[in-house]
Design a protein around this motif. Structure first.
Motif, PDB file in Angstrom:
ATOM      1  N   GLY A  71      92.715 -26.068 -75.765  1.00 33.35           N
ATOM      2  CA  GLY A  71      94.082 -25.618 -75.684  1.00 33.35           C
ATOM      3  C   GLY A  71      94.839 -26.666 -75.624  1.00 33.35           C
ATOM      4  N   SER A  72      96.210 -26.456 -74.669  1.00 34.71           N
ATOM      5  CA  SER A  72      96.985 -27.609 -74.538  1.00 34.71           C
ATOM      6  C   SER A  72      96.968 -28.089 -73.301  1.00 34.71           C
ATOM      7  CB  SER A  72      98.370 -27.220 -74.827  1.00 34.71           C
ATOM      8  OG  SER A  72      98.580 -26.037 -73.849  1.00 34.71           O
ATOM      9  N   GLY A  73      96.267 -27.704 -72.124  1.00 39.07           N
ATOM     10  CA  GLY A  73      96.084 -27.970 -70.853  1.00 39.07           C
ATOM     11  C   GLY A  73      95.317 -29.356 -70.694  1.00 39.07           C
ATOM     12  N   ALA A  74      95.350 -30.164 -69.571  1.00 42.95           N
ATOM     13  CA  ALA A  74      94.739 -31.414 -69.594  1.00 42.95           C
ATOM     14  C   ALA A  74      93.399 -31.223 -68.894  1.00 42.95           C
ATOM     15  CB  ALA A  74      95.442 -31.869 -68.251  1.00 42.95           C
ATOM     16  N   TYR A  75      92.635 -32.129 -69.438  1.00 47.74           N
ATOM     17  CA  TYR A  75      91.253 -31.926 -68.821  1.00 47.74           C
ATOM     18  C   TYR A  75      90.578 -33.338 -68.891  1.00 47.74           C
ATOM     19  CZ  TYR A  75      90.179 -33.153 -73.850  1.00 47.74           C
ATOM     20  OH  TYR A  75      90.028 -33.761 -75.055  1.00 47.74           O
ATOM     21  N   VAL A  76      89.567 -33.158 -67.975  1.00 46.41           N
ATOM     22  CA  VAL A  76      88.748 -34.370 -67.581  1.00 46.41           C
ATOM     23  C   VAL A  76      87.239 -34.315 -68.398  1.00 46.41           C
ATOM     24  CG1 VAL A  76      87.511 -36.218 -65.921  1.00 46.41           C
ATOM     25  CG2 VAL A  76      89.950 -34.958 -65.492  1.00 46.41           C
ATOM     26  N   LEU A  77      86.984 -35.322 -69.347  1.00 42.31           N
ATOM     27  CA  LEU A  77      85.585 -35.321 -69.790  1.00 42.31           C
ATOM     28  C   LEU A  77      84.654 -36.060 -69.218  1.00 42.31           C
ATOM     29  CD1 LEU A  77      83.921 -34.572 -72.384  1.00 42.31           C
ATOM     30  CD2 LEU A  77      84.930 -36.534 -73.689  1.00 42.31           C
ATOM     31  N   GLU A  78      83.547 -35.600 -69.079  1.00 42.52           N
ATOM     32  CA  GLU A  78      82.348 -36.104 -68.369  1.00 42.52           C
ATOM     33  C   GLU A  78      81.225 -36.023 -69.243  1.00 42.52           C
ATOM     34  OE1 GLU A  78      80.310 -35.222 -64.508  1.00 42.52           O
ATOM     35  OE2 GLU A  78      82.294 -35.867 -63.826  1.00 42.52           O
ATOM     36  N   VAL A  79      80.525 -37.074 -69.826  1.00 42.51           N
ATOM     37  CA  VAL A  79      79.417 -36.862 -70.670  1.00 42.51           C
ATOM     38  C   VAL A  79      78.174 -37.807 -69.886  1.00 42.51           C
ATOM     39  CG1 VAL A  79      78.322 -37.794 -72.722  1.00 42.51           C
ATOM     40  CG2 VAL A  79      80.730 -36.883 -72.511  1.00 42.51           C
ATOM     41  N   GLY A  80      77.126 -37.172 -69.732  1.00 38.85           N
ATOM     42  CA  GLY A  80      75.965 -37.985 -69.028  1.00 38.85           C
ATOM     43  C   GLY A  80      74.480 -37.301 -69.616  1.00 38.85           C
ATOM     44  N   SER A  81      73.658 -37.605 -68.785  1.00 39.62           N
ATOM     45  CA  SER A  81      72.234 -37.072 -68.944  1.00 39.62           C
ATOM     46  C   SER A  81      71.723 -36.148 -67.988  1.00 39.62           C
ATOM     47  CB  SER A  81      71.332 -38.279 -69.395  1.00 39.62           C
ATOM     48  OG  SER A  81      71.015 -39.064 -67.926  1.00 39.62           O
ATOM     49  N   PRO A  82      70.859 -35.427 -68.262  1.00 34.80           N
ATOM     50  CA  PRO A  82      70.365 -34.586 -67.279  1.00 34.80           C
ATOM     51  C   PRO A  82      69.827 -34.911 -65.884  1.00 34.80           C
ATOM     52  CG  PRO A  82      69.311 -33.974 -69.341  1.00 34.80           C
ATOM     53  CD  PRO A  82      69.735 -35.251 -69.426  1.00 34.80           C
ATOM     54  N   GLY A  83      69.543 -36.335 -65.864  1.00 31.88           N
ATOM     55  CA  GLY A  83      69.435 -36.712 -64.558  1.00 31.88           C
ATOM     56  C   GLY A  83      67.588 -36.762 -64.292  1.00 31.88           C
ATOM     57  N   ALA A  84      67.407 -37.181 -62.992  1.00 29.79           N
ATOM     58  CA  ALA A  84      65.720 -37.533 -62.866  1.00 29.79           C
ATOM     59  C   ALA A  84      65.202 -36.528 -62.476  1.00 29.79           C
ATOM     60  CB  ALA A  84      65.741 -38.469 -61.675  1.00 29.79           C
ATOM     61  N   GLU A  85      65.901 -35.353 -61.748  1.00 27.96           N
ATOM     62  CA  GLU A  85      64.977 -34.008 -61.509  1.00 27.96           C
ATOM     63  C   GLU A  85      65.547 -32.949 -62.418  1.00 27.96           C
ATOM     64  OE1 GLU A  85      65.734 -33.396 -57.299  1.00 27.96           O
ATOM     65  OE2 GLU A  85      64.136 -34.856 -56.735  1.00 27.96           O
ATOM     66  N   ARG A  86      65.335 -33.413 -63.572  1.00 21.08           N
ATOM     67  CA  ARG A  86      65.784 -32.290 -64.939  1.00 21.08           C
ATOM     68  C   ARG A  86      64.957 -30.878 -64.672  1.00 21.08           C
ATOM     69  NH1 ARG A  86      66.198 -33.772 -70.279  1.00 21.08           N
ATOM     70  NH2 ARG A  86      66.655 -31.839 -70.352  1.00 21.08           N
ATOM     71  N   PRO A  87      65.759 -29.801 -65.184  1.00 18.87           N
ATOM     72  CA  PRO A  87      64.840 -28.639 -65.090  1.00 18.87           C
ATOM     73  C   PRO A  87      63.939 -28.803 -66.506  1.00 18.87           C
ATOM     74  CG  PRO A  87      67.175 -28.253 -65.577  1.00 18.87           C
ATOM     75  CD  PRO A  87      67.128 -29.581 -65.081  1.00 18.87           C
TER      76      PRO A  87
END
Length: 176
Positions: A71-87
């Motif tokens: 949409g037109s609203g503001a957003y913050v994008l965060e991209v990463g990996s699942p991490g050390a204790e991943r399910p």
């Protein structure tokens, strides 16, 4: 057929991840004050490095800006990996966890701590650790249908690491 906001995001992001040689693991959108926060987890065989995450983040940012998914609203994008204790939810997660220790909650209510030795589409071969260090570790084949949930465990003092350190101390300085 109705689709959710996350479904539309996934439809946009899945091809980008595939083109980048990545698996799209998770997509979450949460409200963070007046902005929305878009959290995306990606992974690949052998893991992902910061350069790969940064490049994928750039591609995602461009795709989101060009589409109307957010949409037109503001957003913050965060991209990463699942991490050390991943399910461990999918067979590929189990394959990527080979050699790692996992805490496994079974459908029958039991719980085991085991090292993942091998995994395929139907289940995993694990080495069940003895309770409180008593006895010997035992191999067991677990079908995924037996597993309620499982998560990789962080190990700070792994025996394999100690053996590697000992080899280094014995004088292999890497020079030829």
């Amino acid at each position: 057929m109705s689709t959710t906001h996350i479904d539309r995001l996934r439809a946009l992001l899945e091809p980008l991840a595939a083109q980048s040689g990545l698996d799209l693991e998770d997509v979450k959108v949460t409200q963070a004050g007046s902005r929305r926060q878009v959290q995306i987890d990606v992974d690949a065989d052998g893991g992902v490095d910061l350069d790969t995450v940064a490049e994928f983040s750039r591609l995602v940012g461009e795709a989101l800006d060009e589409s109307d998914v957010m949409g037109s609203g503001a957003y913050v994008l965060e991209v990463g990996s699942p991490g050390a204790e991943r399910p461990l939810d999918l067979p590929r997660h189990w394959v990527r966890a080979e050699g790692r220790l996992a805490k496994i909650h079974l459908v029958d209510g039991g719980e085991i701590v085991a090292r993942v030795l091998a995994a395929d589409e139907d289940g995993a071969l694990v080495e069940v650790q003895p309770v409180k260090g008593r006895g010997r570790a035992k191999e067991r084949r677990l079908e995924y249908a037996e597993v309620d949930r499982a998560r990789v465990q962080v190990e700070f003092n792994r025996k394999d690491d100690e053996q590697f350190d000992e080899l280094l101390e014995e004088g292999d300085d890497g020079a030829e």
